[in-house]
Design an enzyme around this catalytic site. Structure first.
Site, PDB file in Angstrom:
ATOM      1  N   GLU A  43       0.879  -1.169   0.000  1.00 46.25           N
ATOM      2  CA  GLU A  43       0.000   0.000   0.000  1.00 46.25           C
ATOM      3  C   GLU A  43       0.922   1.227   0.000  1.00 46.25           C
ATOM      4  O   GLU A  43       1.829   1.310   0.839  1.00 46.25           O
ATOM      5  CB  GLU A  43      -0.880   0.000   1.259  1.00 46.25           C
ATOM      6  CG  GLU A  43      -1.897   1.114   1.196  1.00 46.25           C
ATOM      7  CD  GLU A  43      -2.762   1.253   2.452  1.00 46.25           C
ATOM      8  OE1 GLU A  43      -2.721   0.360   3.324  1.00 46.25           O
ATOM      9  OE2 GLU A  43      -3.464   2.275   2.538  1.00 46.25           O
ATOM     10  N   ARG A 269       5.972 -13.250   9.186  1.00 45.44           N
ATOM     11  CA  ARG A 269       6.625 -11.989   8.847  1.00 45.44           C
ATOM     12  C   ARG A 269       7.998 -11.924   9.487  1.00 45.44           C
ATOM     13  O   ARG A 269       8.309 -12.659  10.424  1.00 45.44           O
ATOM     14  CB  ARG A 269       5.765 -10.798   9.262  1.00 45.44           C
ATOM     15  CG  ARG A 269       5.479 -10.707  10.748  1.00 45.44           C
ATOM     16  CD  ARG A 269       4.358  -9.733  11.043  1.00 45.44           C
ATOM     17  NE  ARG A 269       4.704  -8.367  10.704  1.00 45.44           N
ATOM     18  CZ  ARG A 269       4.007  -7.613   9.849  1.00 45.44           C
ATOM     19  NH1 ARG A 269       2.946  -8.099   9.250  1.00 45.44           N
ATOM     20  NH2 ARG A 269       4.354  -6.381   9.615  1.00 45.44           N
ATOM     21  N   LYS A 279       4.760   0.479   9.477  1.00 46.82           N
ATOM     22  CA  LYS A 279       4.807   1.764   8.780  1.00 46.82           C
ATOM     23  C   LYS A 279       4.233   2.879   9.636  1.00 46.82           C
ATOM     24  O   LYS A 279       4.702   4.001   9.586  1.00 46.82           O
ATOM     25  CB  LYS A 279       4.035   1.659   7.458  1.00 46.82           C
ATOM     26  CG  LYS A 279       4.875   1.055   6.354  1.00 46.82           C
ATOM     27  CD  LYS A 279       4.188   1.182   5.017  1.00 46.82           C
ATOM     28  CE  LYS A 279       3.235   0.032   4.824  1.00 46.82           C
ATOM     29  NZ  LYS A 279       2.662  -0.010   3.472  1.00 46.82           N
TER      30      LYS A 279
END
Ligand code: ATP
Ligand code: MG
Length: 565
Positions: A43, A269, A279
């Site tokens: 994104e 992850r 983020k």
């Protein structure tokens, strides 16, 4: 970029992880006609971090390995409030820098028309409805893991009414929050994500690509899987937290006339100790100026570590080493540093730079300066040599002298009446030291031995001189700014803390003035060297572009952090 080697096809090699097992099986059974099509779907709401690099190496790596294979870069730009072209550009740059080339570039916003069509289809099938409750009311009806949710009072609206309302939503006739479009699935599902999830909401904001064309925007879950399907993605790899969402992912693909059926596969992850990797938190560090931008060399962003001097190949090796699994773990930052060190060891010239200079006068030096041919790499002649000179006044590292050193068996460097060898030069003995008013040692007075060049043991000294230190000739040394970095966080797991900002290491940046060999003052942005005994250093590209020479300490020669712990 071209340094990524095509790998061995997944069905012809030993598999490194469970995803390769799945792909090898699919290739054997000719599922997807033998194609492997993956995507990296960021994104564009921030800069990429090292965690993203894991997903990039995995997705692009699979495409590089296989013959009939592609990897797309797709920007999942469904939330115009937080997205921008600055982020889009930085993400492209980072992916390319890591050594990968996308086969196709896409934006979810290019599918807004198609996604809208899928929404209409769901309405027509009686599988979606317009809800006119507030977000809070909808949330209150969701139920919990123990308790089923409650159906919306608007759930049984007719298809015609839903179509009309949804059209009006799209035409901008309602205010934000007045209505949403929801899927009609099952408010009692054990998967919370299946409890009539929202598909579209009204947002009267400008989108960085579609401008003001739309005032309704699709939700991530709805857009993501269907975008995969539109692109013919075969293996949609995502992180473990999307495991439960797989049911919804499959539901969307099944219930609209989607062009293909991708398979979602979840993997663990990447987490690193002493690092925050979200983020949202990285944005906070930037916005509140705890660091100097997204590409601050202390940041775990790809742009940050690039500026710091981490080589892309070192990062790729690291990702190979940590592998891909199903178990969430925290990897030591030291392992990443080791991969960086390993690569730089092979690629950098050696030279001498004194980070914290202490002046030395060689009192009996009554000769011309001596020119020395010093090799750029002790083990590899192909690196060539450079000329350095030795003279009466030199600088050595302050930490190579101790006023009151431990026994000569433990301390091989300078102290009163102690001797060392100057790298590529002669042996010196410290005869005197000078202090300033504050009591700091500011100069050493040493003598040298004419018969000690070329590694010779001087006849005047009984004991063999063991220590070798680096130095620069005061006459020719250049001053350069060096930036020394330490961990940005003092806490091992800052991401797990509510108040992680209070764990910022106040000493994470130390700016010093170093004395270096003259040729180092002529280096260009991105050039990398090993300062002997001190570490690997990289010329900061950003400052270089602004006409300023700054050396970033990329990584130490040894892992000093672990020891100090
Ligand atoms: P963050 O959690 O840092 O905010 P994100 O997951 O929201 O990141 P996206 O832009 O949605 O960021 O991520 C793009 C891709 O990168 C996704 O497929 C996501 O799963 C993957 N990714 C993000 N963080 C990691 C990580 N730490 N390790 C591996 N893959 C990751
Ligand atoms: Mg995300």
């Amino acid at each position: 970029m071209s340094d990524v080697v095509k790998g061995v096809p997944t069905d012809e090699k030993e598999h490194r992880n469970f995803i390769e097992n799945i792909i090898a099986d699919d290739l054997k059974s000719s599922k997807h006609d033998g194609w492997v099509i993956t995507r990296f779907p960021p994104e564009p709401n921030g800069y990429l971090h090292i965690g993203h690099a894991k997903s990039i190496c995995l997705n692009f790596g699979l495409a590089n390995d296989n013959k009939k294979a592609k990897c797309h870069l797709r920007f999942d730009d469904t939330n115009p409030l937080k997205e921008s072209t600055e982020y889009v550009d930085s993400i492209k740059k980072d992916v390319e820098w890591l050594g990968y080339k996308w086969d196709e570039l896409h934006f979810t916003s290019d599918y807004f028309e198609k996604l809208h069509g899928f929404a209409i289809e769901l309405i027509e099938k009686g599988l979606a409805f317009v809800d006119s409750q507030s977000a809070d009311e909808i949330a209150a009806q969701r139920g919990s893991f123990e308790k089923p949710g409650t159906n919306s009072p608007f759930r049984e609206r007719s298809v015609a009414e839903n179509l009309e309302l949804f059209n009006k939503m799209k035409a901008g006739e309602f205010a934000e929050g007045e209505h949403v479009l929801r899927a009609k699935i099952d408010m009692a599902s054990s998967y919370m994500c299946m409890r009539d999830p929202v598909l579209y909401r009204i947002r009267k904001v400008h989108h960085h690509r579609t401008g003001d064309d739309w005032c309704i925007y699709p939700m991530y879950d709805f857009a993501h899987g269907l975008s995969d399907s539109i692109e013919g993605i075969t293996h949609s790899l995502c992180t473990l937290e999307f495991q439960d969402n797989r049911a919804l992912y499959d539901w969307f693909v099944e219930n609209v006339s989607s062009p293909s059926t991708p398979r979602q596969i979840e993997f663990a992850r990447l987490n690193l100790d002493y690092t925050v990797m979200s983020k949202r938190k990285l944005l906070q560090l930037v916005e509140e100026k705890h660091v100097d931008g997204w590409d601050d060399p202390r940041m775990p962003t790809i742009s940050g570590v690039r500026r710091r001097g981490y080589p892309a190949a070192g990062i790729r090796n690291f990702m190979n080493m940590v592998g891909v699994g199903k178990q969430n773990t925290v990897i030591e930052l030291s392992i990443l540093e080791e991969c960086v060190r390993d690569h730089l060891n092979k690629t950098t010239k050696r030279c001498m730079g004194v980070i914290e200079p202490l002046k030395v006068t060689i009192t009996n030096w009554d000769r011309e300066d001596l020119a020395i041919d010093a090799p750029f790499h002790p083990q590899d002649e192909s690196y060539g040599t450079r000329k350095i000179t030795l003279g009466k006044e030199i600088y050595i590292e302050r930490s190579d002298f101790l006023e009151d050193p431990p026994s000569p068996k433990k301390w091989f460097r300078l102290g009163p009446e102690r001797s060392v060898r100057l790298r590529y030069g002669c042996v010196i003995t410290c005869e005197e030291f000078v202090k300033n008013e504050a009591g700091e040692v500011i100069e050493l007075k040493c003598k040298y031995y004419e018969d000690s060049f070329n590694g010779q043991q001087p006849a005047a000294l009984e004991k063999k001189v063991k220590g070798i230190i680096h130095w620069v000739n005061a006459k020719e040394a250049k001053d350069v700014e060096v930036r020394l970095y330490d961990r940005l966080f003092k806490h091992e797991n800052p991401g797990g803390l509510k108040d992680y900002l209070s764990e910022i290491n106040p000493d994470s940046l130390n700016i010093v003035n170093a004395k270096v060999e003259p040729f180092l003052a002529e280096a260009s942005g991105g050039d990398q060297f090993q300062f002997e005994r001190m570490g690997y250093f990289t010329v900061d590209e950003k400052f270089f572009g602004e006409g300023k020479l700054v050396y970033n300490k990329t990584v130490a020669l040894k892992d000093s952090w672990k020891k100090s712990k």
